[in-house]
Write an enzyme that holds these catalytic residues in place. Sequence first.
Site, PDB file in Angstrom:
ATOM      1  N   HIS A  50      44.432  34.149  40.614  1.00  0.00           N
ATOM      2  CA  HIS A  50      43.259  34.491  39.807  1.00  0.00           C
ATOM      3  C   HIS A  50      42.099  33.640  40.341  1.00  0.00           C
ATOM      4  O   HIS A  50      41.540  32.812  39.641  1.00  0.00           O
ATOM      5  CB  HIS A  50      43.533  34.264  38.323  1.00  0.00           C
ATOM      6  CG  HIS A  50      42.640  35.044  37.395  1.00  0.00           C
ATOM      7  ND1 HIS A  50      43.120  35.877  36.397  1.00  0.00           N
ATOM      8  CD2 HIS A  50      41.296  35.112  37.313  1.00  0.00           C
ATOM      9  CE1 HIS A  50      42.095  36.409  35.733  1.00  0.00           C
ATOM     10  NE2 HIS A  50      40.968  35.957  36.272  1.00  0.00           N
ATOM     11  N   GLU A  60      43.494  43.108  30.895  1.00  0.00           N
ATOM     12  CA  GLU A  60      42.312  42.454  30.321  1.00  0.00           C
ATOM     13  C   GLU A  60      41.448  43.506  29.654  1.00  0.00           C
ATOM     14  O   GLU A  60      41.208  44.578  30.231  1.00  0.00           O
ATOM     15  CB  GLU A  60      41.447  41.761  31.395  1.00  0.00           C
ATOM     16  CG  GLU A  60      42.027  40.504  31.950  1.00  0.00           C
ATOM     17  CD  GLU A  60      41.110  39.836  32.971  1.00  0.00           C
ATOM     18  OE1 GLU A  60      39.874  40.000  32.884  1.00  0.00           O
ATOM     19  OE2 GLU A  60      41.647  39.164  33.861  1.00  0.00           O
ATOM     20  N   ARG A  65      49.853  36.364  29.346  1.00  0.00           N
ATOM     21  CA  ARG A  65      49.458  36.474  30.755  1.00  0.00           C
ATOM     22  C   ARG A  65      48.619  35.258  31.108  1.00  0.00           C
ATOM     23  O   ARG A  65      47.545  35.039  30.527  1.00  0.00           O
ATOM     24  CB  ARG A  65      48.648  37.752  31.001  1.00  0.00           C
ATOM     25  CG  ARG A  65      48.115  37.815  32.422  1.00  0.00           C
ATOM     26  CD  ARG A  65      47.325  39.084  32.732  1.00  0.00           C
ATOM     27  NE  ARG A  65      46.813  39.027  34.086  1.00  0.00           N
ATOM     28  CZ  ARG A  65      45.532  39.137  34.431  1.00  0.00           C
ATOM     29  NH1 ARG A  65      44.601  39.369  33.519  1.00  0.00           N
ATOM     30  NH2 ARG A  65      45.167  39.040  35.689  1.00  0.00           N
ATOM     31  N   GLU A  83      42.067  41.392  40.290  1.00  0.00           N
ATOM     32  CA  GLU A  83      40.762  41.944  40.664  1.00  0.00           C
ATOM     33  C   GLU A  83      40.312  41.603  42.087  1.00  0.00           C
ATOM     34  O   GLU A  83      39.282  40.917  42.268  1.00  0.00           O
ATOM     35  CB  GLU A  83      39.686  41.489  39.663  1.00  0.00           C
ATOM     36  CG  GLU A  83      39.954  41.917  38.231  1.00  0.00           C
ATOM     37  CD  GLU A  83      38.782  41.647  37.296  1.00  0.00           C
ATOM     38  OE1 GLU A  83      37.834  40.946  37.708  1.00  0.00           O
ATOM     39  OE2 GLU A  83      38.804  42.139  36.157  1.00  0.00           O
ATOM     40  N   ASN A 106      42.269  46.182  34.311  1.00  0.00           N
ATOM     41  CA  ASN A 106      41.268  45.441  33.542  1.00  0.00           C
ATOM     42  C   ASN A 106      40.105  46.377  33.269  1.00  0.00           C
ATOM     43  O   ASN A 106      39.560  46.974  34.207  1.00  0.00           O
ATOM     44  CB  ASN A 106      40.756  44.218  34.316  1.00  0.00           C
ATOM     45  CG  ASN A 106      41.805  43.123  34.424  1.00  0.00           C
ATOM     46  OD1 ASN A 106      42.908  43.245  33.875  1.00  0.00           O
ATOM     47  ND2 ASN A 106      41.474  42.051  35.132  1.00  0.00           N
ATOM     48  N   TYR A 112      36.361  46.754  31.309  1.00  0.00           N
ATOM     49  CA  TYR A 112      35.229  46.255  30.519  1.00  0.00           C
ATOM     50  C   TYR A 112      34.155  47.318  30.338  1.00  0.00           C
ATOM     51  O   TYR A 112      33.736  47.589  29.230  1.00  0.00           O
ATOM     52  CB  TYR A 112      34.637  44.991  31.173  1.00  0.00           C
ATOM     53  CG  TYR A 112      35.601  43.820  31.091  1.00  0.00           C
ATOM     54  CD1 TYR A 112      35.697  43.060  29.936  1.00  0.00           C
ATOM     55  CD2 TYR A 112      36.434  43.494  32.163  1.00  0.00           C
ATOM     56  CE1 TYR A 112      36.594  42.008  29.830  1.00  0.00           C
ATOM     57  CE2 TYR A 112      37.333  42.440  32.074  1.00  0.00           C
ATOM     58  CZ  TYR A 112      37.414  41.697  30.902  1.00  0.00           C
ATOM     59  OH  TYR A 112      38.311  40.668  30.802  1.00  0.00           O
TER      60      TYR A 112
HETATM   61  C1  FCB Z   1      37.263  39.466  34.573  1.00  0.00           C
HETATM   62  C2  FCB Z   1      38.061  38.256  35.034  1.00  0.00           C
HETATM   63  C3  FCB Z   1      38.359  37.265  33.936  1.00  0.00           C
HETATM   64  C4  FCB Z   1      37.181  37.094  32.993  1.00  0.00           C
HETATM   65  C5  FCB Z   1      36.667  38.424  32.532  1.00  0.00           C
HETATM   66  C6  FCB Z   1      35.529  38.337  31.551  1.00  0.00           C
HETATM   67  O1  FCB Z   1      36.614  40.038  35.657  1.00  0.00           O
HETATM   68  O2  FCB Z   1      39.284  38.663  35.594  1.00  0.00           O
HETATM   69  O3  FCB Z   1      38.759  36.052  34.527  1.00  0.00           O
HETATM   70  O4  FCB Z   1      36.219  36.314  33.566  1.00  0.00           O
HETATM   71  O5  FCB Z   1      36.272  39.192  33.637  1.00  0.00           O
END
Ligand code: FCB
Length: 474
Positions: A129, A372, A85, A174, A301, A303
Amino acid sequence: MTGLAAGDDGALGFPEGFTWGASTAAYQIEGAAGADGKGPSVWDTFSHTPGKVRGGDTGDVACDSYHRYREDVALIASLGLTSYRFSISWPRVQPGGRGAANQRGLDYYRALLDELGEHGITATATLYHWDLPQELQDQGGWAARDTAGRFAEYASLTAGALGDRVARWITLNEPQVVSTNGYRNGDHAPGLRDPAAASAATHHLLLGHGLATRALRAAGAASVGITLDLHPVRVLGDGGSAGLERGRLITDAAANGIYLGPVLHGRYPEHAPEALLPPPALIAGGDLETISAPLDFLGVNYYSPIFLRAGDPADLRRNEQPARCRVPGVVEYLPDDLERTPMGWLVDASGLHQILVDVSRQAPGLPLYVTENGCAAEDYVNPDGEVNDVERVRYLHTHLEAAARAIKDGASLAGYFVWSLLDNFEWGWGYQKRFGIVFVDFGTQRRIPKASAAFYSNVVRANAIPLLPAAWPR
Ligand code: FCB
């Protein structure tokens, strides 16, 4: 085979044909900021504005992947990954964001795609992006409705030129972060602190997604989706109070629903705070139908989650912060017992399980890809010349296990892309934060696969997570 399989050796298996990949983004890795007719993007402008990025770092050179893409593709192949990707830089393809294509920009992506093809790696291409052509920003950027139309034109032109080589298109990465960090908080490009512009940007980004989806389909695109950053909202302790439940609904609408709702269901969520919603005057008839056109997949994505508990916003305790839901008696907080990465982000793998299962409940059968997931760590090259990133190995292990369990519990997860292939330009943090499974020495551009790359590669080749941690680096 569907769902999770536990092999004889106790390994957690993934479905046959599961896609395994790594993610990057153009501005974070390409460098070559002015090469071959590329126009400036908002990130070029922002990073060159003193005080915006840590230490004055810019993406001018970054990982120089524009020139080293063959080496980077070889790395991807050496890990056994099946997809890459990456994102296409809009101002490389259309330097001013409109009009005829810059052939040399397209040539670069065609060469990259050919290289991937020769290694049998499928392309998952993100069209946006975050690197908006500066000229479009000068005309209002995403706060202007016209940008959505320009984005569809760029999508059409790019798919026309490259579509035969791209397996999956992702329209936007995002949009929530673009609106919040770019237009509301100002800590990302274009650096605005303008709530009205932020709400308008939200709608125009979503509209751009819808129009681009239509344009991609008209150009014969194989598969089309969008990537959203999703944040499970978790209430620990006494979750039973009416205030906390209301807080959870509002927070979920603010963080996720404003994007998931229009895309999946053609409506903005009823619980969303009014201040975040686009004013009705901006929503033209037919917009929501356009935005909710059926997708082939959704990119997720993940985190960190958001935690809520009872508390007093006027008298915050340690680890607490005011809640975005603004419900009296509710605060957001960072639980003490969860690890945090050097970004200050909570590590909570069960949040990945929760969000995948939740989204699959909302959109039954829609294929999901984790586009991600990963962590920053304080990586260094040790005297043996190795990067032993034990924190990232543990992070990937627990999150992959959560993903496997989510499949077992009904999530239609079709693939996983680690963030990131390479250490890179981490937006406002510059080069200080390393997310790669491959270390980059930015002075020499030398790439050193970290222990996490070996771990991930083992998982990919086995299509399963071995349960015996003894085999992993410590
Ligand atoms: C996300 C982004 C990516 C990277 C990660 C850590 O929000 O999409 O580009 O910076 O965080």
